[in-house]
Design an enzyme around this catalytic site. Sequence first.
Site, PDB file in Angstrom:
ATOM      1  N   CYS A   2       0.835  -1.205   0.000  1.00 50.55           N
ATOM      2  CA  CYS A   2       0.000   0.000   0.000  1.00 50.55           C
ATOM      3  C   CYS A   2       0.868   1.252   0.000  1.00 50.55           C
ATOM      4  O   CYS A   2       2.047   1.218   0.307  1.00 50.55           O
ATOM      5  CB  CYS A   2      -0.882   0.002   1.246  1.00 50.55           C
ATOM      6  SG  CYS A   2      -1.839  -1.505   1.441  1.00 50.55           S
ATOM      7  N   ARG A  27       3.870   0.961  -6.411  1.00 46.69           N
ATOM      8  CA  ARG A  27       3.858  -0.008  -5.311  1.00 46.69           C
ATOM      9  C   ARG A  27       2.798  -1.088  -5.514  1.00 46.69           C
ATOM     10  O   ARG A  27       2.734  -2.044  -4.752  1.00 46.69           O
ATOM     11  CB  ARG A  27       3.648   0.708  -3.982  1.00 46.69           C
ATOM     12  CG  ARG A  27       4.719   1.746  -3.690  1.00 46.69           C
ATOM     13  CD  ARG A  27       4.287   2.727  -2.615  1.00 46.69           C
ATOM     14  NE  ARG A  27       4.209   2.097  -1.322  1.00 46.69           N
ATOM     15  CZ  ARG A  27       5.229   2.006  -0.458  1.00 46.69           C
ATOM     16  NH1 ARG A  27       6.398   2.515  -0.811  1.00 46.69           N
ATOM     17  NH2 ARG A  27       5.107   1.441   0.705  1.00 46.69           N
ATOM     18  N   TRP A  74      -3.239  -2.327  -1.562  1.00 51.33           N
ATOM     19  CA  TRP A  74      -2.945  -3.609  -2.225  1.00 51.33           C
ATOM     20  C   TRP A  74      -3.561  -4.664  -1.308  1.00 51.33           C
ATOM     21  O   TRP A  74      -3.051  -4.894  -0.215  1.00 51.33           O
ATOM     22  CB  TRP A  74      -1.438  -3.791  -2.373  1.00 51.33           C
ATOM     23  CG  TRP A  74      -1.049  -4.982  -3.184  1.00 51.33           C
ATOM     24  CD1 TRP A  74      -1.493  -5.306  -4.442  1.00 51.33           C
ATOM     25  CD2 TRP A  74      -0.146  -6.026  -2.822  1.00 51.33           C
ATOM     26  NE1 TRP A  74      -0.925  -6.473  -4.853  1.00 51.33           N
ATOM     27  CE2 TRP A  74      -0.089  -6.939  -3.910  1.00 51.33           C
ATOM     28  CE3 TRP A  74       0.621  -6.275  -1.707  1.00 51.33           C
ATOM     29  CZ2 TRP A  74       0.710  -8.077  -3.890  1.00 51.33           C
ATOM     30  CZ3 TRP A  74       1.433  -7.411  -1.692  1.00 51.33           C
ATOM     31  CH2 TRP A  74       1.465  -8.300  -2.761  1.00 51.33           C
ATOM     32  N   ASN A  98      -0.747   0.760   6.097  1.00 49.09           N
ATOM     33  CA  ASN A  98      -0.005  -0.193   5.270  1.00 49.09           C
ATOM     34  C   ASN A  98       0.594  -1.217   6.216  1.00 49.09           C
ATOM     35  O   ASN A  98       1.303  -0.862   7.148  1.00 49.09           O
ATOM     36  CB  ASN A  98       1.102   0.506   4.475  1.00 49.09           C
ATOM     37  CG  ASN A  98       1.938  -0.492   3.682  1.00 49.09           C
ATOM     38  OD1 ASN A  98       1.432  -1.555   3.302  1.00 49.09           O
ATOM     39  ND2 ASN A  98       3.201  -0.193   3.471  1.00 49.09           N
ATOM     40  N   GLY A  99       0.289  -2.498   5.997  1.00 48.23           N
ATOM     41  CA  GLY A  99       0.840  -3.553   6.853  1.00 48.23           C
ATOM     42  C   GLY A  99      -0.237  -4.594   7.139  1.00 48.23           C
ATOM     43  O   GLY A  99      -1.280  -4.619   6.490  1.00 48.23           O
ATOM     44  N   GLU A 482      17.352 -15.239 -14.229  1.00 48.58           N
ATOM     45  CA  GLU A 482      16.904 -13.833 -14.210  1.00 48.58           C
ATOM     46  C   GLU A 482      16.216 -13.465 -15.518  1.00 48.58           C
ATOM     47  O   GLU A 482      15.187 -12.794 -15.525  1.00 48.58           O
ATOM     48  CB  GLU A 482      18.085 -12.905 -13.931  1.00 48.58           C
ATOM     49  CG  GLU A 482      17.774 -11.426 -13.950  1.00 48.58           C
ATOM     50  CD  GLU A 482      16.666 -11.006 -12.978  1.00 48.58           C
ATOM     51  OE1 GLU A 482      16.304 -11.799 -12.088  1.00 48.58           O
ATOM     52  OE2 GLU A 482      16.141  -9.882 -13.142  1.00 48.58           O
ATOM     53  N   LYS A 486      12.318 -12.140 -15.707  1.00 49.78           N
ATOM     54  CA  LYS A 486      11.927 -10.890 -16.374  1.00 49.78           C
ATOM     55  C   LYS A 486      10.793 -11.148 -17.358  1.00 49.78           C
ATOM     56  O   LYS A 486       9.797 -10.442 -17.394  1.00 49.78           O
ATOM     57  CB  LYS A 486      13.132 -10.281 -17.096  1.00 49.78           C
ATOM     58  CG  LYS A 486      14.158  -9.674 -16.181  1.00 49.78           C
ATOM     59  CD  LYS A 486      13.762  -8.317 -15.672  1.00 49.78           C
ATOM     60  CE  LYS A 486      13.316  -8.149 -14.270  1.00 49.78           C
ATOM     61  NZ  LYS A 486      13.682  -8.895 -13.164  1.00 49.78           N
ATOM     62  N   GLU A 489       7.387 -12.295 -15.586  1.00 51.93           N
ATOM     63  CA  GLU A 489       6.683 -11.367 -14.687  1.00 51.93           C
ATOM     64  C   GLU A 489       6.092 -10.163 -15.423  1.00 51.93           C
ATOM     65  O   GLU A 489       5.170  -9.531 -14.911  1.00 51.93           O
ATOM     66  CB  GLU A 489       7.578 -10.889 -13.550  1.00 51.93           C
ATOM     67  CG  GLU A 489       8.715  -9.984 -13.939  1.00 51.93           C
ATOM     68  CD  GLU A 489       9.451  -9.452 -12.708  1.00 51.93           C
ATOM     69  OE1 GLU A 489       8.806  -9.176 -11.686  1.00 51.93           O
ATOM     70  OE2 GLU A 489      10.675  -9.312 -12.773  1.00 51.93           O
ATOM     71  N   HIS A 505      18.330 -34.319 -18.164  1.00 51.71           N
ATOM     72  CA  HIS A 505      17.644 -34.944 -17.011  1.00 51.71           C
ATOM     73  C   HIS A 505      16.165 -34.593 -16.975  1.00 51.71           C
ATOM     74  O   HIS A 505      15.542 -34.653 -15.912  1.00 51.71           O
ATOM     75  CB  HIS A 505      18.346 -34.507 -15.719  1.00 51.71           C
ATOM     76  CG  HIS A 505      19.785 -34.884 -15.673  1.00 51.71           C
ATOM     77  ND1 HIS A 505      20.225 -36.173 -15.490  1.00 51.71           N
ATOM     78  CD2 HIS A 505      20.895 -34.132 -15.854  1.00 51.71           C
ATOM     79  CE1 HIS A 505      21.543 -36.216 -15.529  1.00 51.71           C
ATOM     80  NE2 HIS A 505      21.988 -34.981 -15.746  1.00 51.71           N
ATOM     81  N   LYS A 604       5.870  -3.733  -6.105  1.00 48.61           N
ATOM     82  CA  LYS A 604       7.295  -3.406  -6.218  1.00 48.61           C
ATOM     83  C   LYS A 604       8.063  -3.944  -5.015  1.00 48.61           C
ATOM     84  O   LYS A 604       9.171  -4.408  -5.144  1.00 48.61           O
ATOM     85  CB  LYS A 604       7.502  -1.892  -6.303  1.00 48.61           C
ATOM     86  CG  LYS A 604       8.960  -1.472  -6.421  1.00 48.61           C
ATOM     87  CD  LYS A 604       9.638  -2.113  -7.622  1.00 48.61           C
ATOM     88  CE  LYS A 604      11.120  -1.810  -7.678  1.00 48.61           C
ATOM     89  NZ  LYS A 604      11.804  -2.605  -8.730  1.00 48.61           N
TER      90      LYS A 604
HETATM   91  C1  AGP Z   1      12.035  -8.724  -9.668  1.00 51.33           C
HETATM   92  O1  AGP Z   1      11.851  -8.195 -10.982  1.00 51.33           O
HETATM   93  C2  AGP Z   1      10.753  -8.725  -8.867  1.00 51.33           C
HETATM   94  N1  AGP Z   1      10.151  -7.454  -8.850  1.00 51.33           N
HETATM   95  C3  AGP Z   1      10.940  -9.359  -7.507  1.00 51.33           C
HETATM   96  O2  AGP Z   1      11.381 -10.685  -7.714  1.00 51.33           O
HETATM   97  C4  AGP Z   1      11.940  -8.663  -6.549  1.00 51.33           C
HETATM   98  O3  AGP Z   1      13.261  -8.834  -7.022  1.00 51.33           O
HETATM   99  C5  AGP Z   1      11.816  -9.333  -5.166  1.00 51.33           C
HETATM  100  O4  AGP Z   1      10.511  -9.113  -4.695  1.00 51.33           O
HETATM  101  C6  AGP Z   1      12.834  -8.792  -4.145  1.00 51.33           C
HETATM  102  O5  AGP Z   1      12.615  -7.427  -3.909  1.00 51.33           O
HETATM  103  P1  AGP Z   1      13.748  -6.597  -3.097  1.00 51.33           P
HETATM  104  O6  AGP Z   1      14.996  -6.662  -3.919  1.00 51.33           O
HETATM  105  O7  AGP Z   1      13.188  -5.225  -2.977  1.00 51.33           O
HETATM  106  O8  AGP Z   1      13.923  -7.276  -1.774  1.00 51.33           O
END
Ligand code: AGP
Length: 609
Positions: A2, A27, A74, A98-99, A482, A486, A489, A505, A604
């Site tokens: 949030c 966020r 959120w 938020n929390g 990675e 990308k 997501e 395997h 985020k």
């Molecule tokens: C990566 O593109 C994602 N947004 C997600 O995996 C992110 O790396 C993960 O949530 C960790 O976030 P942080 O680096 O802020 O701890």
Amino acid sequence: MCGIVGYIGEKEVSQILLEGLKRLEYRGYDSAGIAVLNKSGIEVRRCPGKISSLTSLVECNHVSGTLGIGHTRWATHGRPSEENAHPHKYEGVAVVHNGIIENYLTLKSELKARGHHFSSETDTEILSHLIAENLQAGLKPLEALRKALAKVEGSYALAVLIESHPDILLAARNQSPLILGLGNGEMFVASDAPAILPYTRQVIFLEDGDLVQMTRSQIKIETQSGASPSRPIHTISWDPTQAEKGGYKHFMLKEIFEQPRAVGDTLRGRISAERGEIFLEGLDDRRETLRAIKRVFLVACGTSYHAGLVGRFYFERFCRLPSEVELASEFRHRDPVIGPETLMILISQSGETADTILALKEGKAKGCATLAICNVLGSSITRQADYTFYTHAGPEIGVASTKAFSTQIVALYLVALAFARDRSLLPPAEINAKLQELLRIPHLMKNCLDLDSQIQAIAQKYFGFRNFLYLGRGINYPLALEGALKLKEISYIHAEGYPAGEMKHGPIALIDREMPVLTLVTHGEGRDKIRGNIEEARARGGRIIALVNEGDQEVAGRAEETITVPRTLEELQPLLNIIPLQLLAYHIAVIRGTDVDQPRNLAKSVTVE
Ligand code: AGP
């Protein structure tokens, strides 16, 4: 996660709240709302959906005033809806939160037993009831807030309006980020700096347990026990435009192109290539303590975890330190065998990822030395770790992490080189040569960014596939993971990263004409073997996209598409290889029309477990 914005001053507050919430959109959220306190009391405007819907609502039903709070939600408890949207108001008290309140059901049933009725499914709503109850019992605002929060278990960042006190704004924080902005005759509260940067750069980072009472000219901060802690005022150097898109279509593309600058800024002031020197503020004066470290445990989530997998190579290869990499969410369930001889490295762009924070707490409880590698000044992880290495990537707004990843790798490289230096495991001349090459990386990254139009053309050919396989060996295996993350997501295509040696395997059963296989074949230990993997995939109709070093003709003829990147040291090659993978995911997502900067279901920073 949030977003919270609050204002008390002389200006019309609605526009300040709406613009602040818009700067917090990254966020992730599914509803939004504001509350304004004026002569007729607290007026609330809130709705599911985007800020634009809330803006239309406020335009149709204007609300005037100079004191207010705003929120983007959120959903964690209760579906996205008007009645679950914040602010929550009860008996002249409005709250945004938020929390997660872990014991809200208990508190809610106790309140119901005292005759309270609720209009939402949220945990937050109980806060307005508890505060209102305490005010009705005659407590002053800050006391009413303190007493309410004394009953709460869980995480919160809060802003509170009280109808009977039109000259104060309350706030509190525990485990969820919250900052105060100091203006001239006006004060701000926000989840993150971009929301208030157009108005002030003077900020205070609240600590867990802080309670705040603000007027237009004063700030009072107290702890739960009533102490008055001193909280330093920081000057945020970010230019507000830096947190805007700067002419790019999406924050993600801007941040991909910012990587040469971000790496350069992260190096600045930390190395002297002429003298082969590395300066790590906060670590250099603890060389003796760190020299006693006998193993390294890298812990993170998502992209930051992939950076940790690259970092492991550095600590084992240069420092000969046994090193493990673990997902933060798994780390805490394995009761790891760690202790004072272990250096735990927590990698986090946001510094607010709940799983990583909890892993940090576990490591500290077991006596580990803890180093945070983080991109956000004053974030929770940086305030709980023994040492912090800040990546200077600047605000990363796009949910898909890009420049944070490359600057995290640079940070891990510098720390590992410093450790190797202090253990006399690398001769100065070799360290010097590595630092010289490291200084070339921003320039070489720019060469990789020049691949953008070629990558865009490749995206046009492959955006329609439903599955992708990314293969790498050695230091390229984390890159395969990675690259796949990308793509999945932001484009919502199923993509898997795999160690190429594992193909036989199982995964090779997946290969057919409908399976693009992106293979990382840059120079290094695994290069020759991965060429064999390419032949295995080709023989089964796999569509090969090969990433090779400039001048490597051997593979070019065996792949449908060949992407060439400059050559650097094998251990630094990930900083170049990652750029085409980021660009490919970005352009495929744009063609597929997804919400690139705010992909569905993602936030985020994941501040809940
Ligand atoms: C990566 O593109 C994602 N947004 C997600 O995996 C992110 O790396 C993960 O949530 C960790 O976030 P942080 O680096 O802020 O701890």
